[in-house]
Design an enzyme around this catalytic site. Sequence first.
Site, mmCIF file in Angstrom:
data_model
loop_
_atom_site.group_PDB
_atom_site.id
_atom_site.type_symbol
_atom_site.label_atom_id
_atom_site.label_comp_id
_atom_site.label_asym_id
_atom_site.label_seq_id
_atom_site.Cartn_x
_atom_site.Cartn_y
_atom_site.Cartn_z
ATOM 1 N N ARG A 128 0.827 -1.210 0.000
ATOM 2 C CA ARG A 128 0.000 0.000 0.000
ATOM 3 C C ARG A 128 0.863 1.264 0.000
ATOM 4 O O ARG A 128 0.494 2.270 -0.587
ATOM 5 C CB ARG A 128 -1.003 -0.003 1.164
ATOM 6 C CG ARG A 128 -2.014 1.135 1.085
ATOM 7 C CD ARG A 128 -3.183 0.966 2.049
ATOM 8 N NE ARG A 128 -4.259 0.137 1.513
ATOM 9 C CZ ARG A 128 -5.309 0.593 0.820
ATOM 10 N NH1 ARG A 128 -5.419 1.885 0.564
ATOM 11 N NH2 ARG A 128 -6.231 -0.218 0.380
ATOM 12 N N GLU A 140 -9.643 6.375 6.814
ATOM 13 C CA GLU A 140 -8.209 6.628 6.697
ATOM 14 C C GLU A 140 -7.827 7.876 5.908
ATOM 15 O O GLU A 140 -6.878 8.572 6.283
ATOM 16 C CB GLU A 140 -7.524 5.415 6.042
ATOM 17 C CG GLU A 140 -7.544 4.174 6.885
ATOM 18 C CD GLU A 140 -7.239 2.925 6.064
ATOM 19 O OE1 GLU A 140 -8.056 2.591 5.181
ATOM 20 O OE2 GLU A 140 -6.196 2.310 6.292
#
Lengths: 828, 516
Positions: A350, A768
């Site tokens: 990620r 997030e």
Amino acid sequence: MRKVELASTQNNEPNPQALGSATSQQERAGVSLVTGAVGKPSKHESAVQHVSGSARYVDDLIEPANGLYAAVIRSPIAKGTLSKLDLSAVKASPGVVTVMTIDEVPGHKDIGPVFPGDPLMTSTEVKFFGQVLAVVAASTEMQARRAAQKAVIEFDPSAAGYNQPLLDPRKAVAKNSLVRPSHYMTLGDVDAAFAQSAQVLEAKQHVGGQEHFYLEGQVSLAMPTEEGGMLVYTSSQHPSEVQKLVAEVLDIPLNRVTVDMRRMGGGFGGKESQAAQWACLAALLADKTGRAVKLRLPRQDDMIMTGKRHPFANQYRIGIDAEGLIQAADIEVIGDCGNSPDLSDAIVDRAMFHADNAYFLPNARIAGHRALTNTVSHTAYRGFGGPQGMMIIERAMDDIARAVGKDPLDVRKLNLYGTDSVNPERSMTPYHQQVEFNYLPEIIEQLEDSSDYRARRTAIREYNKTSPILKKGLALTPIKFGISFTLQHLNQAGALIHIYTDGSIQVNHGGTEMGQGLHTKVGQIVAQTLGVKLESIQVTATRTDKVPNTSPTAASSGTDLNGKAAQNAALTLKQRLVEFLVAEKSTAENPLTAESIVMEDGMVSWGSSDDSNEPETMTFAELVQAAYVGRISLSSTGYYRTPKIWYDRDQAKGRPFFYFALGAAVSEVLVDTLTGEYKVTRVDILHDVGRSINPAIDRGQIEGGFIQGMGWLTTEELVWHEDGRLLSNNPATYKIPAIGDTPPVFNVELYEHANDEATVYNSKAVGEPPFMLAISVWSALRDAVSSLSDYTISPDLDAPATPERVLKAVMDVQRQLAETSLNQEAEL
Amino acid sequence: MIRFLLNDQIQEIEKLAPDLTILEYLRTVEVQRGTKEGCASGDCGACTVVIAEPSNVEGKLSYKSANSCITFVGSLHGKQLITVEHLKQGRQLHNTQQAMVDCHGSQCGFCTPGFVMSLFALQKNQSAASGQAVQSFDPANPVNPTQQRHQIELALGGNLCRCTGYRPIIDAAANVLSEARSDSFEGDQFDQQETNTWEQLMALRSEDPSSGSVSEASERHSSERHFFSPKSINELTGLLAKYPQARLVAGGTDLALEYTQMLKPLDVLVYTGSVAEMKTVSLNDASLTIGGAVSLSEAMPYIQQVLPEFANMMERFAALQVRNQGTMAGNVANASPIGDTPPVLLALDALLHVHSAEGKTVIPVNGFFTGYRQTTLPAGGVITEIEIPLNKTDWHRRVYKVSKRLEDDISAVLAAVMFKVEDGLIVDARLGFGGVAAVPLRVESAEQALIGQPATVDGIKAAQAELANTLKPLTDVRATAEYRLQLVQNLLTRAVLEYQQPEQAVTVSSEVSAHA
């Protein structure tokens, strides 16, 4: 008049793509949400309990009579081979009932969530400071903790590497000390593009990790059940994994274990994989003693023994043209994974997926390494590697601006991905996903205007010219954050809805409530779908015996996945009720159609197509009562899986993300160049949540995420001793933001635009993405320091930018300026 | 026996572990679990409760927030312990609770009871002080938003929230304050009951002379474990002589960590909080004298009056919950090299009045600190008063605290820089530092290097060089030695800049408040 939403398939034959598109087509067709629960700023479902002290967390449950309390015995060093683990004094300590080591574990001894490497306890090799050696249960918590202090632990000083931990991730990579193989992404012809670049820049940075500091520490309460199984109350983002690991450790089938999770006092990723160990240890002791056992980590144990956000060592080499447009990028990110894989493979992936952030890198090579070091195993934390990846490209943007003499905002705008209408060819990511629906140019334009960026930039330059000690900095940074688990199979969810005969509704789903307001949003979605008041809905504790095989509540996916599953369950029930009503009320001369039934705000109305007649009405509860008598099932499951996503890791190509969440922030700081102290004086945020299901909750996520991100990049410094001990192991030495750190001017707006993808009510994930808006604070600090050189020098400033690091950056710039002027004098 | 009110219930406790904290008592003895444990070290505020006690005005109570995790139950004698469970009336939320709900002030909810209790204390203290506070505002603009924000930050600086980013909580606090200030505010059930509660507490206090002391049998040895609450200095020093192993408790905010963090039993505790002679503050032209049992919060208005630079730093001394319990005498006797008051007291030439069974002595702070956590305090001695001479009114006095976080953080460096200038030259100076050695340090050689020099950036160079030569700070979790050494020199620069150009802001806080 609103049309009834109907499920297009039976819930037992889930076809989520069809269900998903059916809903979104209706919405695109113009079903507005002017009425109903969705879109309202409803208060958190537990707000009244929170403020009253009646919201129960695991540690607040009344322990069963005869229950025990556990404490862990942990390694005092970071690397070594145990030569002695004498627990006799522990066993003899007052109140102690039992002590366990790894040798007594009946089933699996390794609880690694994806790959092995996380032994539940160790009695041989110690790989990090704080590793669990044994666990003790006693009649009171204090007795257990005092007993744990009495273990005699000795290591073999002649064993290789004794007390000499490997702590530097760059050194680890150089030695090929990796928890997982490296991964690479490539787009275009990087070497050719470098050759044609007007200028090539390069830099390295270190980005610190972050302690989760959930206010409620790790805790589990395990209770043996009569069938040889276990009921576990735990503070976990992943009850299904706790269920699986407890079963494996006890060597019993999963169907004997039930995990119950009502709420967490914060999670932030720290209770995704790393809540399981404490649940497993409590279950082992409960299984051995036949008594309930609670294991709660005291704060210092929690900070020492659980993993954190990965520290990263990053570097870039970037080729630009004369205007600062990127031609080629060679980026390397190294995640400091600690001693085991845990979730690090996906976390470093990620970071790589976000090393471009919002910018088009026409020729790019991105390398991601997973360093094995002798610290606790670093784990999921809000953003999951994404923030650390973004940091390197945002550093590059500022560096490019200094190199070409432009405002960093202009360099950022120049390098953005294209949109459907402007520069559509600039849309390919380094992992070959096309960026679609990119509203960032518009978001940035709007924010630049609303925050008065240009005028403030001018004023700040003036201020800095005349202020000898204090300097101001300003920065606007965007975010583009990919939404979906990159591990494809996790992108699924289930829900279970019961309607009771008084019309009240119980909703259960696989997501967990950690404060983010998931249960509130899911309640709103079900209320909207069934046309009832939000007060009729009760969302109950997440339980593995209600909805099985669930995914962790993580990756910002809670509402996208579970909201959609709950909506599908509600649609199934609605269809049954409507069909029942049609059958009941239709007559030969007056046929009733499903389309003419309206369910809204707890009322059901229907009427003939003849508008002269008043529609007939009944309450939702009356309809439910009638349906019950009519022998209609009032309970249904719902299921959802995310469409469109795939990723071929061997090729490093695919579409890992269903869509991107977007946003931008402008931060202004004031820096004291004598001490490095600073204050964030103003923040403006414009963030894209799609169509908001609950604007108050979304705003809370944005503000809270931003401040948490600001803490990560400013005051939150993890300090390890060279022997591998964590020194910042309590809140006296590890400083998360306090109330005075909230900027005095804090303007937060939602960018209003329905998600173009068919998400639940066309909302966007919000957990997030806003965290990374805080990169603007770090960038503004560098801007203030750079002002000392009239914006010619782009200073190094590792994160977190503590006052000490800021002062170092100031002094570095002052030294460079002094050297330059000395050289100039020498030339004269 | 100790007697106190747990909310509205009278508690009479005969047997009690002396080191039992209020948090343990609530959660395990009373099984009232609305009060949360976040850290058990007084750093997060999740366990905040409010302790009410009779004030110096008849019939009136003072309400103070406290960290229940590091406050001993023994200290509750004659007081009212108010917990989050007690704020609701039936199903009706207290207005502090309602404000938090209305403003979306909770997310995970774990810190929320602590915030509610701090808000409750803020409301109580606002309504008690409202008349006076409103007068200092501009009548055309009755609520100064910057002052109000500062007031809120002071009240809530010791409560950590990891979810919200605080904005909604600040809004909730502003709602509570504006409601408390409004003419229509009629008070809550606590205000209505105040006289009754006051009378109840006075009655609990006035019983037999041994009241306030409790004991329990020890698990580990034959003697009993004790919590003593002496009422006089004589009684106190007598106890210290009788029990050489006794530990003194004033606020106990550091001592309690030995129990909650290191799990050490504290067998004999002697509490100073009931000694009336140690609870006074006196201020005259010559000196400010602060009693050994006076909390930092109680002392602050007096310090503000005569030593505002000291008081401003004190707003950053730990957080309100700790300042409400902790004392200056405790901070000095604790002798931590990172205590915030000792460097200032060194620079101010403060005197310690010490009593023991042997009698009374006066010890200058200068020379009191002899080694890491070691002092010249005689065995069985107690600091009953700290006397601060006010003979530096015409000095340039500055106190600087540098830490990673502005609020509730331990100093990397604390610097008290004071000098007197005549005809452009420094004629006398005091330099007190914390965080640069094993003890709080006055650097007389650097003071000497200032004397005879102009109060300019050039004039302090010799003193800076002397500091760089003499000081050997440590590298630790808070800062490196290099940073600390640079700071002490740069803070000297800041002090002379502020002397030379008082109108030019050279600190972040002065610039922010000037433009707010």
